[in-house]
Motif scaffolding. Structure first.
Motif, PDB file in Angstrom:
ATOM      1  N   SER A  85      28.975 -96.412  87.396  1.00 41.50           N
ATOM      2  CA  SER A  85      28.946 -96.003  88.799  1.00 41.50           C
ATOM      3  C   SER A  85      27.800 -95.032  89.075  1.00 41.50           C
ATOM      4  O   SER A  85      27.785 -94.384  90.121  1.00 41.50           O
ATOM      5  CB  SER A  85      30.284 -95.384  89.191  1.00 41.50           C
ATOM      6  OG  SER A  85      30.553 -94.251  88.390  1.00 41.50           O
ATOM      7  N   ASP A  86      26.838 -94.941  88.180  1.00 41.34           N
ATOM      8  CA  ASP A  86      25.688 -94.058  88.352  1.00 41.34           C
ATOM      9  C   ASP A  86      24.818 -94.549  89.511  1.00 41.34           C
ATOM     10  O   ASP A  86      24.793 -95.733  89.830  1.00 41.34           O
ATOM     11  CB  ASP A  86      24.867 -94.036  87.053  1.00 41.34           C
ATOM     12  CG  ASP A  86      23.886 -92.883  87.026  1.00 41.34           C
ATOM     13  OD1 ASP A  86      24.281 -91.818  86.523  1.00 41.34           O
ATOM     14  OD2 ASP A  86      22.759 -93.041  87.526  1.00 41.34           O
ATOM     15  N   ASP A  87      24.103 -93.625  90.130  1.00 48.03           N
ATOM     16  CA  ASP A  87      23.221 -93.991  91.245  1.00 48.03           C
ATOM     17  C   ASP A  87      21.994 -94.763  90.786  1.00 48.03           C
ATOM     18  O   ASP A  87      21.455 -95.587  91.530  1.00 48.03           O
ATOM     19  CB  ASP A  87      22.767 -92.727  91.992  1.00 48.03           C
ATOM     20  CG  ASP A  87      23.909 -92.049  92.720  1.00 48.03           C
ATOM     21  OD1 ASP A  87      24.912 -92.736  93.025  1.00 48.03           O
ATOM     22  OD2 ASP A  87      23.803 -90.837  92.980  1.00 48.03           O
ATOM     23  N   GLU A  88      21.553 -94.506  89.577  1.00 48.65           N
ATOM     24  CA  GLU A  88      20.341 -95.139  89.048  1.00 48.65           C
ATOM     25  C   GLU A  88      20.667 -96.550  88.540  1.00 48.65           C
ATOM     26  O   GLU A  88      21.495 -96.727  87.646  1.00 48.65           O
ATOM     27  CB  GLU A  88      19.766 -94.288  87.913  1.00 48.65           C
ATOM     28  CG  GLU A  88      18.447 -94.760  87.399  1.00 48.65           C
ATOM     29  CD  GLU A  88      17.334 -94.632  88.416  1.00 48.65           C
ATOM     30  OE1 GLU A  88      16.495 -95.545  88.481  1.00 48.65           O
ATOM     31  OE2 GLU A  88      17.309 -93.628  89.168  1.00 48.65           O
ATOM     32  N   SER A  89      20.006 -97.541  89.103  1.00 44.59           N
ATOM     33  CA  SER A  89      20.317 -98.927  88.756  1.00 44.59           C
ATOM     34  C   SER A  89      19.968 -99.268  87.309  1.00 44.59           C
ATOM     35  O   SER A  89      20.673-100.044  86.662  1.00 44.59           O
ATOM     36  CB  SER A  89      19.589 -99.878  89.701  1.00 44.59           C
ATOM     37  OG  SER A  89      18.200 -99.615  89.669  1.00 44.59           O
ATOM     38  N   SER A  90      18.916 -98.683  86.767  1.00 47.02           N
ATOM     39  CA  SER A  90      18.545 -98.981  85.381  1.00 47.02           C
ATOM     40  C   SER A  90      19.583 -98.425  84.398  1.00 47.02           C
ATOM     41  O   SER A  90      19.829 -99.027  83.350  1.00 47.02           O
ATOM     42  CB  SER A  90      17.157 -98.426  85.065  1.00 47.02           C
ATOM     43  OG  SER A  90      17.159 -97.020  85.208  1.00 47.02           O
ATOM     44  N   ILE A  91      20.208 -97.312  84.739  1.00 48.15           N
ATOM     45  CA  ILE A  91      21.264 -96.764  83.888  1.00 48.15           C
ATOM     46  C   ILE A  91      22.470 -97.697  83.888  1.00 48.15           C
ATOM     47  O   ILE A  91      23.072 -97.966  82.844  1.00 48.15           O
ATOM     48  CB  ILE A  91      21.654 -95.336  84.336  1.00 48.15           C
ATOM     49  CG1 ILE A  91      20.499 -94.379  84.032  1.00 48.15           C
ATOM     50  CG2 ILE A  91      22.948 -94.880  83.660  1.00 48.15           C
ATOM     51  CD1 ILE A  91      20.730 -92.972  84.491  1.00 48.15           C
ATOM     52  N   ARG A  92      22.822 -98.218  85.047  1.00 48.14           N
ATOM     53  CA  ARG A  92      23.936 -99.163  85.123  1.00 48.14           C
ATOM     54  C   ARG A  92      23.653-100.414  84.295  1.00 48.14           C
ATOM     55  O   ARG A  92      24.516-100.897  83.556  1.00 48.14           O
ATOM     56  CB  ARG A  92      24.213 -99.551  86.578  1.00 48.14           C
ATOM     57  CG  ARG A  92      24.719 -98.404  87.432  1.00 48.14           C
ATOM     58  CD  ARG A  92      25.246 -98.882  88.772  1.00 48.14           C
ATOM     59  NE  ARG A  92      24.357 -99.762  89.505  1.00 48.14           N
ATOM     60  CZ  ARG A  92      23.467 -99.364  90.419  1.00 48.14           C
ATOM     61  NH1 ARG A  92      23.346 -98.085  90.716  1.00 48.14           N
ATOM     62  NH2 ARG A  92      22.719-100.231  91.056  1.00 48.14           N
ATOM     63  N   THR A  93      22.436-100.917  84.394  1.00 45.98           N
ATOM     64  CA  THR A  93      22.056-102.122  83.657  1.00 45.98           C
ATOM     65  C   THR A  93      22.100-101.892  82.158  1.00 45.98           C
ATOM     66  O   THR A  93      22.676-102.682  81.398  1.00 45.98           O
ATOM     67  CB  THR A  93      20.656-102.583  84.084  1.00 45.98           C
ATOM     68  OG1 THR A  93      20.651-102.787  85.499  1.00 45.98           O
ATOM     69  CG2 THR A  93      20.257-103.865  83.380  1.00 45.98           C
ATOM     70  N   ASN A  94      21.500-100.799  81.694  1.00 47.79           N
ATOM     71  CA  ASN A  94      21.475-100.516  80.261  1.00 47.79           C
ATOM     72  C   ASN A  94      22.872-100.183  79.726  1.00 47.79           C
ATOM     73  O   ASN A  94      23.164-100.455  78.560  1.00 47.79           O
ATOM     74  CB  ASN A  94      20.499 -99.382  79.960  1.00 47.79           C
ATOM     75  CG  ASN A  94      19.076 -99.843  80.081  1.00 47.79           C
ATOM     76  OD1 ASN A  94      18.728-100.930  79.657  1.00 47.79           O
ATOM     77  ND2 ASN A  94      18.229 -99.011  80.666  1.00 47.79           N
ATOM     78  N   THR A  95      23.725 -99.638  80.567  1.00 48.04           N
ATOM     79  CA  THR A  95      25.097 -99.380  80.157  1.00 48.04           C
ATOM     80  C   THR A  95      25.823-100.685  79.879  1.00 48.04           C
ATOM     81  O   THR A  95      26.528-100.807  78.876  1.00 48.04           O
ATOM     82  CB  THR A  95      25.832 -98.583  81.256  1.00 48.04           C
ATOM     83  OG1 THR A  95      25.175 -97.331  81.436  1.00 48.04           O
ATOM     84  CG2 THR A  95      27.280 -98.351  80.890  1.00 48.04           C
TER      85      THR A  95
END
Length: 92
Positions: free
Chosen positions: A21-31
């Protein structure tokens, strides 16, 4: 991951699910990618309760690479889930 205790793996999984649920899309993807890679090391109860819903959530993400990562993660981890669970949660 094989060196972590069961309790630590459970905590790690919960933190990773929260990162979706992070605001940063790349963090969501890598998660999502990371969750897909650690899925074989998780107990079956965690897979059904936490991992499959996390993959489903990622496939509803507005960021296209995150949706693709979720789809690829489900495809690579399909042997860990029942056909019924995949049909009921992923297909709709």
């Amino acid at each position: 991951v094989p060196h972590l205790s069961a309790g630590n793996i459970e905590k790690l999984t919960r933190y990773m699910v929260r990162l979706q649920s992070d605001d940063e899309s790349s963090i969501r993807t890598n998660t999502v990618i990371f969750i897909g890679k650690i899925t074989p090391h998780l107990p079956a109860s965690s897979r059904e309760r936490l991992i499959l819903p996390a993959f489903v959530r990622s496939m509803k993400d507005p960021f296209t690479p995150c949706r693709l990562a979720g789809l690829r993660a489900v495809a690579s981890c399909k042997e860990f889930f029942t056909a019924k669970a995949l049909a009921q949660q992923v297909l709709p």
